[in-house]
Design a protein around this motif. Sequence first.
Motif, PDB file in Angstrom:
ATOM      1  N   ASN A 188       2.482   1.270  -4.205  1.00 10.86           N
ATOM      2  CA  ASN A 188       1.336   1.108  -4.339  1.00 10.86           C
ATOM      3  C   ASN A 188       1.479   1.160  -6.174  1.00 10.86           C
ATOM      4  O   ASN A 188       1.754   2.124  -6.670  1.00 10.86           O
ATOM      5  N   TRP A 189       0.128  -0.555  -6.204  1.00 13.71           N
ATOM      6  CA  TRP A 189      -0.169  -0.677  -7.392  1.00 13.71           C
ATOM      7  C   TRP A 189      -1.589  -0.489  -7.494  1.00 13.71           C
ATOM      8  O   TRP A 189      -2.229  -0.420  -6.791  1.00 13.71           O
ATOM      9  N   TYR A 190      -1.965   0.461  -8.920  1.00 14.72           N
ATOM     10  CA  TYR A 190      -3.464   1.144  -8.978  1.00 14.72           C
ATOM     11  C   TYR A 190      -3.866   0.901 -10.478  1.00 14.72           C
ATOM     12  O   TYR A 190      -3.268   0.499 -11.224  1.00 14.72           O
TER      13      TYR A 190
ATOM     14  N   GLU B 119      -5.783   0.390  -4.248  1.00 13.56           N
ATOM     15  CA  GLU B 119      -4.678  -0.064  -4.407  1.00 13.56           C
ATOM     16  C   GLU B 119      -4.838  -1.878  -4.897  1.00 13.56           C
ATOM     17  O   GLU B 119      -5.478  -2.120  -3.607  1.00 13.56           O
ATOM     18  N   LEU B 120      -3.544  -2.391  -5.317  1.00 13.34           N
ATOM     19  CA  LEU B 120      -3.836  -3.385  -5.278  1.00 13.34           C
ATOM     20  C   LEU B 120      -3.319  -4.495  -4.167  1.00 13.34           C
ATOM     21  O   LEU B 120      -2.215  -4.237  -3.884  1.00 13.34           O
TER      22      LEU B 120
ATOM     23  N   GLU C 108      -2.438  -9.838  -6.270  1.00  8.64           N
ATOM     24  CA  GLU C 108      -2.699  -9.237  -6.866  1.00  8.64           C
ATOM     25  C   GLU C 108      -1.306  -9.379  -8.122  1.00  8.64           C
ATOM     26  O   GLU C 108      -1.464  -9.350  -9.347  1.00  8.64           O
ATOM     27  N   VAL C 109      -0.363  -7.464  -7.716  1.00  5.14           N
ATOM     28  CA  VAL C 109       0.405  -7.386  -8.811  1.00  5.14           C
ATOM     29  C   VAL C 109       1.057  -8.760  -9.101  1.00  5.14           C
ATOM     30  O   VAL C 109       1.269  -8.482  -9.900  1.00  5.14           O
ATOM     31  N   GLU C 110       1.887  -9.374  -8.063  1.00  4.05           N
ATOM     32  CA  GLU C 110       1.956 -10.031  -8.261  1.00  4.05           C
ATOM     33  C   GLU C 110       1.892 -11.826  -9.913  1.00  4.05           C
ATOM     34  O   GLU C 110       2.232 -11.797 -10.578  1.00  4.05           O
TER      35      GLU C 110
ATOM     36  N   GLU D 141       3.180 -11.812 -13.405  1.00  2.98           N
ATOM     37  CA  GLU D 141       4.216 -13.443 -13.430  1.00  2.98           C
ATOM     38  C   GLU D 141       3.420 -13.877 -14.280  1.00  2.98           C
ATOM     39  O   GLU D 141       4.105 -14.838 -15.356  1.00  2.98           O
ATOM     40  N   LYS D 142       2.265 -13.820 -15.150  1.00  2.00           N
ATOM     41  CA  LYS D 142       1.633 -13.998 -16.647  1.00  2.00           C
ATOM     42  C   LYS D 142       2.030 -12.853 -17.096  1.00  2.00           C
ATOM     43  O   LYS D 142       2.179 -13.905 -18.344  1.00  2.00           O
ATOM     44  N   ALA D 143       1.677 -11.773 -17.233  1.00  2.64           N
ATOM     45  CA  ALA D 143       3.085 -11.157 -17.996  1.00  2.64           C
ATOM     46  C   ALA D 143       4.272 -11.376 -18.395  1.00  2.64           C
ATOM     47  O   ALA D 143       5.227 -12.041 -19.311  1.00  2.64           O
ATOM     48  N   ARG D 144       4.913 -12.126 -17.277  1.00  2.00           N
ATOM     49  CA  ARG D 144       6.393 -12.350 -17.869  1.00  2.00           C
ATOM     50  C   ARG D 144       6.557 -13.816 -17.866  1.00  2.00           C
ATOM     51  O   ARG D 144       7.082 -13.914 -19.067  1.00  2.00           O
TER      52      ARG D 144
END
Length: 176
Positions: free
Chosen positions: A4-6, A97-98, A102-104, A108-111
């Motif tokens: 999970n993302w935190y 956890e996100l 939210e993670v996608e 996506e913004k960073a990629r």
Amino acid sequence: MSANWYILHVLTGEEIRTKEFLESEIERLGYKNEVTEVFVPSEEVVQMRNGKKVKKLRLFYPGYVFISCHLSRSIEHFLLSNSKVLNFVGPKNKPQELSKKEVERMLEKARASFGKEKVENIYKVGDFVKIVDGPFTDFSGTISEINEEKQRLKVMVTIFGRSTPVDLDFLQVKYE
């Protein structure tokens, strides 16, 4: 089971150093299976300083580091024991956890900006600038339009007594 993302709240200006330190400690302590990724969403931007291109890293979320991990008490303690980490982002500073959405969106913004050189816009409509590159070098004019996406400006320049729009790159002008 996927990690999970935190989000960790860290000292502003210490995001990259915190990321590098955590990655080296994850390697050293053998936490690679528990902490799968440490991520600081950012993009490289180019600024003109004293007539030279200067590259700098612009963070999308200053003060935050994203962590993909299988959270346990020992991992939570490991992450919070770094002096540059203030706390987790969540209710009452508890890890939350996100969502996948939210993670996608963040990834996506960073990629989308990865590997692209972006010129920082310091101009606004109405600014008076001097053209420093191209066929209109040394002409001066007023910015009438700004296209952030294409990193272009439309500058109104007086040529032969008539106001003419000239399409220019952000790097082709400077404040007079």
